[in-house]
Motif scaffolding. Structure first.
Motif: not given
Length: 68
Positions: A20-46
């Motif tokens: 992802v681009s730097d902008q998209e990475a910031k967007e994902v990191e913001s979503a991770v901070a705001q939404y526990p479901e996104v944080k869980a999805a990132v952890g599961a994907c890793r």
């Protein structure tokens, strides 16, 4: 934000593998901070990526060290 739609968009997988681009990475990191479901999805994907890499990892032959 429709969290489920965001998760299923493929951005999480792209983020985890670094496509992802730097902008998209910031967007994902913001979503991770705001939404526990996104944080869980990132952890599961890793975790899934780590398992995949471990499953298909091979050790190089011992003789290769002398050729390097």
């Amino acid at each position: 934000m429709d969290v489920q739609r965001y998760i299923s968009s493929g951005i999480i997988e792209s983020y985890v593998v670094g496509l992802v681009s730097d902008q998209e990475a910031k967007e994902v990191e913001s979503a991770v901070a705001q939404y526990p479901e996104v944080k869980a999805a990132v952890g599961a994907c890793r975790q899934d990526m780590d398992s995949y890499v471990a499953l298909y990892a091979t050790k190089p032959p011992k003789a290769i060290r002398s050729r390097i």
